[in-house]
Design a protein around this motif. Structure first.
Motif, PDB file in Angstrom:
ATOM      1  N   ASN A 334       0.875  -1.302  -0.074  1.00  0.00           N
ATOM      2  CA  ASN A 334       0.008  -0.100   0.061  1.00  0.00           C
ATOM      3  C   ASN A 334       0.879   1.446   0.091  1.00  0.00           C
ATOM      4  O   ASN A 334       2.156   1.243   0.214  1.00  0.00           O
ATOM      5  CB  ASN A 334      -0.794  -0.095   1.237  1.00  0.00           C
ATOM      6  N   ASP A 335       0.191   2.283  -0.354  1.00  0.00           N
ATOM      7  CA  ASP A 335       0.807   3.650  -0.299  1.00  0.00           C
ATOM      8  C   ASP A 335      -0.132   4.590   0.699  1.00  0.00           C
ATOM      9  O   ASP A 335      -1.018   5.076   0.204  1.00  0.00           O
ATOM     10  CB  ASP A 335       0.957   4.276  -1.603  1.00  0.00           C
ATOM     11  N   LYS A 336       0.592   4.691   2.036  1.00  0.00           N
ATOM     12  CA  LYS A 336      -0.725   5.725   2.634  1.00  0.00           C
ATOM     13  C   LYS A 336      -2.061   5.203   2.680  1.00  0.00           C
ATOM     14  O   LYS A 336      -2.943   5.728   2.750  1.00  0.00           O
ATOM     15  CB  LYS A 336      -0.709   7.029   2.007  1.00  0.00           C
ATOM     16  N   GLY A 337      -1.961   3.777   2.612  1.00  0.00           N
ATOM     17  CA  GLY A 337      -3.476   3.153   3.072  1.00  0.00           C
ATOM     18  C   GLY A 337      -3.984   2.652   1.728  1.00  0.00           C
ATOM     19  O   GLY A 337      -4.980   1.803   1.816  1.00  0.00           O
ATOM     20  N   ARG A 338      -3.643   3.305   0.637  1.00  0.00           N
ATOM     21  CA  ARG A 338      -4.115   2.850  -0.784  1.00  0.00           C
ATOM     22  C   ARG A 338      -3.554   1.591  -1.207  1.00  0.00           C
ATOM     23  O   ARG A 338      -2.166   1.469  -1.258  1.00  0.00           O
ATOM     24  CB  ARG A 338      -4.081   3.890  -1.915  1.00  0.00           C
ATOM     25  N   VAL A 339      -4.389   0.562  -1.419  1.00  0.00           N
ATOM     26  CA  VAL A 339      -3.788  -0.754  -1.974  1.00  0.00           C
ATOM     27  C   VAL A 339      -3.248  -0.596  -3.017  1.00  0.00           C
ATOM     28  O   VAL A 339      -3.878  -0.065  -4.117  1.00  0.00           O
ATOM     29  CB  VAL A 339      -5.024  -1.845  -1.949  1.00  0.00           C
ATOM     30  N   LEU A 340      -2.033  -1.266  -3.262  1.00  0.00           N
ATOM     31  CA  LEU A 340      -1.370  -1.219  -4.925  1.00  0.00           C
ATOM     32  C   LEU A 340      -1.528  -2.568  -5.206  1.00  0.00           C
ATOM     33  O   LEU A 340      -1.396  -3.702  -4.690  1.00  0.00           O
ATOM     34  CB  LEU A 340       0.028  -0.794  -4.504  1.00  0.00           C
ATOM     35  N   ASP A 341      -1.412  -2.656  -6.609  1.00  0.00           N
ATOM     36  CA  ASP A 341      -1.422  -3.712  -7.218  1.00  0.00           C
ATOM     37  C   ASP A 341       0.146  -4.385  -7.530  1.00  0.00           C
ATOM     38  O   ASP A 341       0.792  -3.418  -6.919  1.00  0.00           O
ATOM     39  CB  ASP A 341      -2.027  -3.908  -8.628  1.00  0.00           C
ATOM     40  N   LEU A 342       0.288  -5.346  -8.185  1.00  0.00           N
ATOM     41  CA  LEU A 342       1.546  -5.900  -8.395  1.00  0.00           C
ATOM     42  C   LEU A 342       2.475  -4.821  -9.417  1.00  0.00           C
ATOM     43  O   LEU A 342       3.931  -4.853  -9.248  1.00  0.00           O
ATOM     44  CB  LEU A 342       1.842  -7.150  -9.204  1.00  0.00           C
ATOM     45  N   ASP A 343       1.964  -3.799 -10.084  1.00  0.00           N
ATOM     46  CA  ASP A 343       2.782  -2.922 -10.790  1.00  0.00           C
ATOM     47  C   ASP A 343       2.831  -1.628  -9.973  1.00  0.00           C
ATOM     48  O   ASP A 343       3.299  -0.621 -10.479  1.00  0.00           O
ATOM     49  CB  ASP A 343       1.978  -2.734 -12.281  1.00  0.00           C
ATOM     50  N   GLY A 344       2.325  -1.656  -8.873  1.00  0.00           N
ATOM     51  CA  GLY A 344       2.451  -0.445  -7.814  1.00  0.00           C
ATOM     52  C   GLY A 344       1.444   0.607  -8.102  1.00  0.00           C
ATOM     53  O   GLY A 344       1.413   1.825  -7.804  1.00  0.00           O
ATOM     54  N   VAL A 345       0.122   0.109  -8.786  1.00  0.00           N
ATOM     55  CA  VAL A 345      -0.822   1.398  -9.147  1.00  0.00           C
ATOM     56  C   VAL A 345      -1.933   0.870  -8.192  1.00  0.00           C
ATOM     57  O   VAL A 345      -2.165  -0.202  -7.976  1.00  0.00           O
ATOM     58  CB  VAL A 345      -1.357   0.740 -10.750  1.00  0.00           C
ATOM     59  N   PRO A 346      -2.430   2.158  -7.544  1.00  0.00           N
ATOM     60  CA  PRO A 346      -3.575   1.830  -6.845  1.00  0.00           C
ATOM     61  C   PRO A 346      -4.817   1.107  -7.273  1.00  0.00           C
ATOM     62  O   PRO A 346      -5.110   1.302  -8.349  1.00  0.00           O
ATOM     63  CB  PRO A 346      -4.076   3.342  -6.281  1.00  0.00           C
ATOM     64  N   LEU A 347      -5.281   0.350  -6.415  1.00  0.00           N
ATOM     65  CA  LEU A 347      -6.576  -0.625  -6.884  1.00  0.00           C
ATOM     66  C   LEU A 347      -7.712   0.151  -6.429  1.00  0.00           C
ATOM     67  O   LEU A 347      -7.870   0.693  -5.218  1.00  0.00           O
ATOM     68  CB  LEU A 347      -6.559  -1.842  -6.027  1.00  0.00           C
ATOM     69  N   GLU A 348      -8.628   0.729  -7.328  1.00  0.00           N
ATOM     70  CA  GLU A 348      -9.773   1.734  -7.076  1.00  0.00           C
ATOM     71  C   GLU A 348     -10.538   1.165  -5.781  1.00  0.00           C
ATOM     72  O   GLU A 348     -11.123   0.158  -5.793  1.00  0.00           O
ATOM     73  CB  GLU A 348     -10.569   1.866  -8.443  1.00  0.00           C
ATOM     74  N   GLY A 349     -10.794   2.232  -4.963  1.00  0.00           N
ATOM     75  CA  GLY A 349     -11.698   1.975  -3.995  1.00  0.00           C
ATOM     76  C   GLY A 349     -11.181   0.883  -2.759  1.00  0.00           C
ATOM     77  O   GLY A 349     -12.119   0.438  -2.006  1.00  0.00           O
ATOM     78  N   LEU A 379     -10.712   9.757   1.541  1.00  0.00           N
ATOM     79  CA  LEU A 379     -11.655  11.103   1.475  1.00  0.00           C
ATOM     80  C   LEU A 379     -10.937  11.929   0.147  1.00  0.00           C
ATOM     81  O   LEU A 379     -11.708  12.336  -0.561  1.00  0.00           O
ATOM     82  CB  LEU A 379     -11.680  11.983   2.691  1.00  0.00           C
ATOM     83  N   ALA A 380      -9.662  11.688  -0.108  1.00  0.00           N
ATOM     84  CA  ALA A 380      -9.004  12.548  -1.092  1.00  0.00           C
ATOM     85  C   ALA A 380      -9.765  12.072  -2.436  1.00  0.00           C
ATOM     86  O   ALA A 380      -9.737  12.681  -3.432  1.00  0.00           O
ATOM     87  CB  ALA A 380      -7.481  12.579  -1.014  1.00  0.00           C
ATOM     88  N   ASP A 381      -9.773  10.696  -2.504  1.00  0.00           N
ATOM     89  CA  ASP A 381     -10.172   9.900  -3.537  1.00  0.00           C
ATOM     90  C   ASP A 381     -11.656   9.743  -3.816  1.00  0.00           C
ATOM     91  O   ASP A 381     -12.179   9.397  -4.764  1.00  0.00           O
ATOM     92  CB  ASP A 381      -9.682   8.636  -3.707  1.00  0.00           C
ATOM     93  N   ALA A 382     -12.502  10.216  -2.881  1.00  0.00           N
ATOM     94  CA  ALA A 382     -14.056  10.236  -2.660  1.00  0.00           C
ATOM     95  C   ALA A 382     -14.709  10.566  -3.957  1.00  0.00           C
ATOM     96  O   ALA A 382     -15.579   9.721  -4.796  1.00  0.00           O
ATOM     97  CB  ALA A 382     -14.576  10.934  -1.469  1.00  0.00           C
ATOM     98  N   ASP A 383     -14.511  11.565  -4.560  1.00  0.00           N
ATOM     99  CA  ASP A 383     -15.266  12.173  -5.547  1.00  0.00           C
ATOM    100  C   ASP A 383     -14.786  11.213  -7.139  1.00  0.00           C
ATOM    101  O   ASP A 383     -15.418  11.586  -7.957  1.00  0.00           O
ATOM    102  CB  ASP A 383     -14.938  13.507  -5.925  1.00  0.00           C
ATOM    103  N   THR A 384     -13.914  10.582  -6.904  1.00  0.00           N
ATOM    104  CA  THR A 384     -13.499   9.785  -8.311  1.00  0.00           C
ATOM    105  C   THR A 384     -13.857   8.405  -7.959  1.00  0.00           C
ATOM    106  O   THR A 384     -13.596   7.586  -9.157  1.00  0.00           O
ATOM    107  CB  THR A 384     -12.010   9.823  -8.591  1.00  0.00           C
TER     108      THR A 384
END
Length: 447
Positions: A334-349, A379-384
């Protein structure tokens, strides 16, 4: 900011704090706490020794959070079995995984496979009355080794040394009391790799070792090293100073001849468990402090006769289905609580908090700040965040019941809670914990 429906997987402190913070920060947030056990509170209920009522005071604060009108408890539901990741995506804007750490970190030394070796997490689950572990525990050993320099090691040593009858003022489950009555242990040896200023005991836990009138604490002088780095740690930390002062008092005390003894051995690193058909001794290597807080082996070995070994070298989180996992670190990437996939990309939601986010370190205060960081990200991601396919907040309950889950809601937990309190009242105890899951469910359902 748009309204949010959030699922939190795990109703221990990490999950409850996340629910509390997000509902305070966002008036349009509704949270479902989905817990695999019929009762909330996680390791506060199932990882704290029964004779630690002060630590359990935290439950009062957690209870208040569960009373929030926008927080719903959904117990006896297992992620990956009763509800899958796709189900959560269909019903919620976001999911926070807060499943903690409930297994033992392995210790790779020869002999750990011998009968008589035990993991701390398993023993803690037994004496804390966890419903998913065996009801009995073998306690024939008279001499026991506990490996580790943290509070869990002290809890294990105290539970093994303290007579069972002294636990009868606590919430101890009956099967645990009956098991401890058969305990043969007289000498518990706690081994720490480093010196008195480096161990991770908290002052309160260390002081409580000697509160039993039947237990004597013996600190062995070999390895009681205070080098320059140790002195700096003592000077800069009140907690370290109190721990070292308490150890010194035990070191200088005259023997009292009490029936049960807890021995603390400093600068001893476990290197091998000895025995033919079962545990017969523990071999440790004496270590020497290196001036930077680390310790190095000296090549001098000591064999201590023991018939059981408990490994309290850390907890480890478990891999959750359909989520990336760092098996070496034992965390969800994760990055600051955002779960990351194997490529380091956040998993949406998808978010994470607690020990499965940062590893099994830190106290309750760290858990709060950890949850706060995750909620800032969410909350920073909430609207997306994508709008969930299912609009009805009660549809998840219908889905669970249709899948055969026996759901324990807040009212069910309240009935179980009241039942445990009622069991304790005739004995002048705060409660007596119910252990079998089927009994917990009967009490929760009201049968």
């Amino acid at each position: 900011m748009k309204d949010l429906r959030i699922a939190v997987i795990g109703a221990g402190p990490a999950g409850i704090y996340a629910a509390d913070i997000v509902t305070k920060e966002h008036a349009g947030a509704q949270v479902d706490l989905i817990e695999r056990l019929p009762a909330p509170f996680g390791l506060v209920r199932y990882g704290v020794a029964p004779d630690h009522p002060r630590i359990k005071e935290i439950i009062k604060a957690l209870r208040r959070v569960l009373e929030h009108e926008r927080i719903r408890f959904i117990g006896n539901v297992t992620y990956g079995v009763d509800v899958k990741l796709d189900d959560l995506r269909r019903h919620y804007d976001a999911v926070i995984f807060a499943t903690g750490a409930i297994t033992d970190r392995p210790l790779d030394i020869p002999g750990v496979e011998l009968p008589g070796n035990y993991g701390a997490a398993d023993f803690v689950s037994w004496y804390a009355g966890h419903p998913d572990v065996p009801r009995d525990w073998p306690l024939e050993a008279r001499e026991v080794a506990v490996l580790g320099a943290g509070n869990v090691a002290l809890d294990i040593a105290r539970m093994l040394a303290k007579p069972a009858d002294e636990q009868l003022v606590t919430e101890i489950a009956d099967n645990v009391y009956q098991g401890l009555k058969l305990n043969q242990a007289t000498d518990i040896h706690v081994f720490a790799r480093r010196g008195p200023a480096q161990i991770k005991f908290t002052p309160m836990e260390l002081r409580e070792l000697s509160h039993s009138p039947s237990v004597e604490v013996i600190v062995h002088p070999e390895g009681f090293e205070i080098d320059e780095a140790s002195q700096a740690a003592i000077s800069s930390s009140k907690s370290t100073r109190l721990v070292v002062d308490t150890l010194l008092k035990h070191l200088e005390a005259e023997p009292t001849g009490k029936a049960h003894r807890i021995h603390i051995h400093l600068c001893h690193a476990p290197v091998e468990v000895l025995g033919t058909d079962r545990v017969e001794a523990l071999r440790t290597e004496k270590t020497q402090l290196q001036g930077d807080g680390t310790a190095k082996g000296t090549g001098e070995y000591v064999d201590t006769p023991v018939q059981a070994v408990y490994r309290a070298v850390g907890y480890l989180s478990s891999h959750l289905p359909e989520l990336p996992f760092d098996h070496q670190a034992g965390v969800i990437t994760n990055d600051k609580g955002r779960v990351l996939d194997l490529d380091g990309v956040p998993l949406e939601g998808m978010y994470v908090t607690g020990w499965i986010k940062r590893g099994p370190i830190g106290l309750i205060g760290h858990t709060k700040s950890d949850a706060a960081e995750t909620i800032v990200s969410l909350l920073a991601d909430a609207d997306t965040l994508p709008v969930p396919e299912v609009a009805d907040p009660d549809a998840i309950l219908t889905h669970l019941v249709a899948n055969g889950a026996v759901v324990v809601d807040h009212e069910g937990w309240a009935r179980l809670d009241a039942h445990e309190i009622a069991l304790g009242e005739p004995h002048g105890r705060e409660r007596i914990k119910v252990v079998p899951r089927e009994d917990m469910l009967r009490a929760a359902i009201g049968e």
